[in-house]
Design an enzyme around this catalytic site. Structure first.
Site, short mmCIF file in Angstrom:
data_model
loop_
_atom_site.label_atom_id
_atom_site.label_comp_id
_atom_site.label_asym_id
_atom_site.label_seq_id
_atom_site.Cartn_x
_atom_site.Cartn_y
_atom_site.Cartn_z
N LEU A 66 0.84 -1.21 0.00
CA LEU A 66 0.00 0.00 0.00
C LEU A 66 0.87 1.25 0.00
CD1 LEU A 66 -2.74 -1.12 2.56
CD2 LEU A 66 -2.83 -1.18 0.06
N PRO A 67 0.25 2.42 -0.27
CA PRO A 67 1.06 3.64 -0.40
C PRO A 67 1.83 4.05 0.87
CG PRO A 67 -1.08 3.97 -1.42
CD PRO A 67 -1.14 2.65 -0.71
N THR A 97 6.36 0.84 2.00
CA THR A 97 7.36 1.64 2.72
C THR A 97 6.61 2.56 3.68
OG1 THR A 97 8.82 1.62 0.81
CG2 THR A 97 9.27 3.27 2.50
N LYS A 172 15.32 0.71 4.73
CA LYS A 172 14.72 1.12 3.46
C LYS A 172 14.71 2.65 3.34
CE LYS A 172 11.98 1.54 -0.10
NZ LYS A 172 12.45 1.37 -1.46
N LYS A 247 7.15 11.32 0.36
CA LYS A 247 6.78 10.62 1.61
C LYS A 247 8.01 9.99 2.26
CE LYS A 247 5.93 6.46 1.24
NZ LYS A 247 5.59 5.05 1.00
#
Ligand code: NAD
Length: 302
Positions: A66-67, A97, A172, A247
Site C-alpha cells: 500500500l502507499p 514503505t 529502506k 513521503k
C-alpha cells in the site's frame, strides 16, 4: 504451494502478485481499483470483494503493498481489518514503505493476537518488481523471515535481514533518502550539461564511466530519450511517484529527528520534492525532478 491474500495491486503490487501466480501460488486479491484487480484475475487470481474477504480466504499468508503508513494501519488494525480476519498461523508480510514506528506498532498488535508479522519493504523499482528481482529488506524474527523466504524468492533476488520489527523500514528509508539525493544530483548535473550545450545522452555515457556514476544515472536516467525503458522516456508515467519519494524523504526526516541525526542533504532533497509536488507534478515518476532544474527536460512526444 501457498494460499495468499494480496492487498494493493498498484505499480509494485501488481507485478509482484503476478510473479507469485507464475510460481504456482493461489492468490486472493483486493485493491480499490477494479482495473488493477481485473489484471490479476485475467492471470488466474481470485477477486475478493474486500480486503477482509481476501484475508479470510488465505490459509498461509497475507501480503500488503500500500502507499503509506495510514493505509497500512487502517488495513491491519481497522475494525474489519487483517488482524480481525487472518487465519490462525497465517504469516503477515507488509512490503509497503512506511514509518518504522508504525511497522513496530502493527507487528506488536499482530503478536498480541498470536500472529507472526514481518516488515519487508522492497527496493528495485517497477522493473525489478516485473522481473522478480526485487531486494527485500526485512525486519522481524529470523524464523518468520525463513517462513516467508519461499514467497519472497518468487518476487525478489536479494533478501536481507535488517534486524527486529521495524528495522526493515529504517534500512529502506536510509536507502531511499540516498536515492532521492542521487536523483536530484543526477538531474542537476544533466541540466547543467545541457544548459552548456552538451547532449544529455553523451554526458550520461561519460558520467556512467566516470566517478559520478550511480543507479539514477545508469539504470533510471531522468532525461527524456536517454534511456528507452526509463519512465523519463514514457512521459514519467508508471515507475515511482514523486509524491511517494516525498513521503519517504519525510520519513527519513522523522527518523533523523527521532535519533537527533544530521541529514542536511536529505532535508534539501525533501524540499526539492516538496516544490515539485507543489508545482503539480507529484503524480509523475520521481525522476521528473529534472523538470525543476531545466525547462528543456520535457517528455518526448509520441
Ligand atoms: P501505487 O500507488 O501504484 O499502488 C498502491 C495501490 O494500493 C493502488 O493500486 C491503490 O488502489 C491501492 N490501495 C490504496 N489503499 C488501499 C486499500 N485500503 N485497500 C486496497 N488497496 C488499496 O504505489 P506503488 O508504486 O505500488 O507503491 C506501493 C508501496 O511500495 C509504497 O509504499 C511505495 O513507497 C513502495 N515502493 C514503490 C516503488 C516504486 O518504484 N513504485 C519501489 C519501492 C517501494
Amino acid at each position: 504451494m501457498a494460499s495468499i491474500a494480496f492487498i494493493g495491486l498498484g505499480n509494485m503490487g501488481g507485478p509482484m502478485a503476478l510473479n507469485l501466480l507464475r510460481a504456482g501460488h493461489t492468490l486472493h486479491v483486493f485493491d480499490l481499483s477494479a482495473s488493477a484487480v481485473q489484471t490479476l484475475v485475467d492471470a488466474g487470481a481470485h477477486a475478493a470483494a474486500s480486503a477482509a474477504a481476501a484475508v479470510a480466504a488465505a490459509d498461509d499468508a497475507v501480503i500488503s503493498m500500500l502507499p503509506a503508513s495510514p493505509h497500512v494501519k487502517a488495513l491491519y488494525l481497522g475494525e474489519n481489518g487483517v488482524l480481525a480476519n487472518a487465519r490462525p498461523g497465517a504469516l503477515l508480510i507488509d512490503s509497503s514503505t512506511i514509518a518504522s514506528h508504525v511497522a513496530v506498532e502493527v507487528a506488536q498488535a499482530a503478536q498480541a493476537k498470536g500472529l507472526r508479522m514481518i516488515d519487508a519493504p522492497v527496493s528495485g523499482g517497477t522493473a525489478g518488481a516485473a522481473a522478480g528481482t526485487l531486494t527485500f529488506i526485512v525486519g522481524g524474527d529470523a524464523a518468520d523471515l525463513e517462513a516467508a523466504r519461499p514467497l519472497l524468492e518468487a518476487m525478489g533476488k536479494n533478501i536481507f535481514h535488517a534486524g527486529a520489527a521495524g528495522a526493515g523500514q529504517t534500512a529502506k528509508i536510509c536507502n531511499n533518502m540516498l536515492l532521492g539525493i542521487l536523483m536530484a544530483g543526477t538531474a542537476e548535473a544533466l541540466a547543467l550539461g545541457v544548459a552548456n550545450g552538451l547532449d544529455p545522452k553523451v554526458l550520461s555515457d561519460i558520467m556512467s564511466k566516470s566517478s559520478g556514476r550511480n543507479w539514477a544515472l545508469e539504470v533510471y536516467n531522468p532525461w527524456p530519450g536517454v534511456m528507452e525503458n526509463a519512465p523519463a522516456s514514457r512521459g514519467y508515467s508508471g515507475g515511482f511517484g514523486s509524491d511517494l519519494m516525498l513521503k519517504d524523504l519525510g520519513l527519513a526526516q522523522e527518523a533523523a529527528l527521532h535519533a537527533r541525526a544530521a541529514t542536511p542533504l536529505g532535508a534539501a532533497a525533501r524540499n526539492l520534492y516538496q516544490l515539485h509536488s507543489q508545482n503539480g507534478q507529484g503524480g509523475l515518476d520521481f525522476s521528473s525532478i529534472v523538470q525543476l532544474m531545466s525547462a528543456k527536460a520535457k517528455p518526448a512526444q509520441g
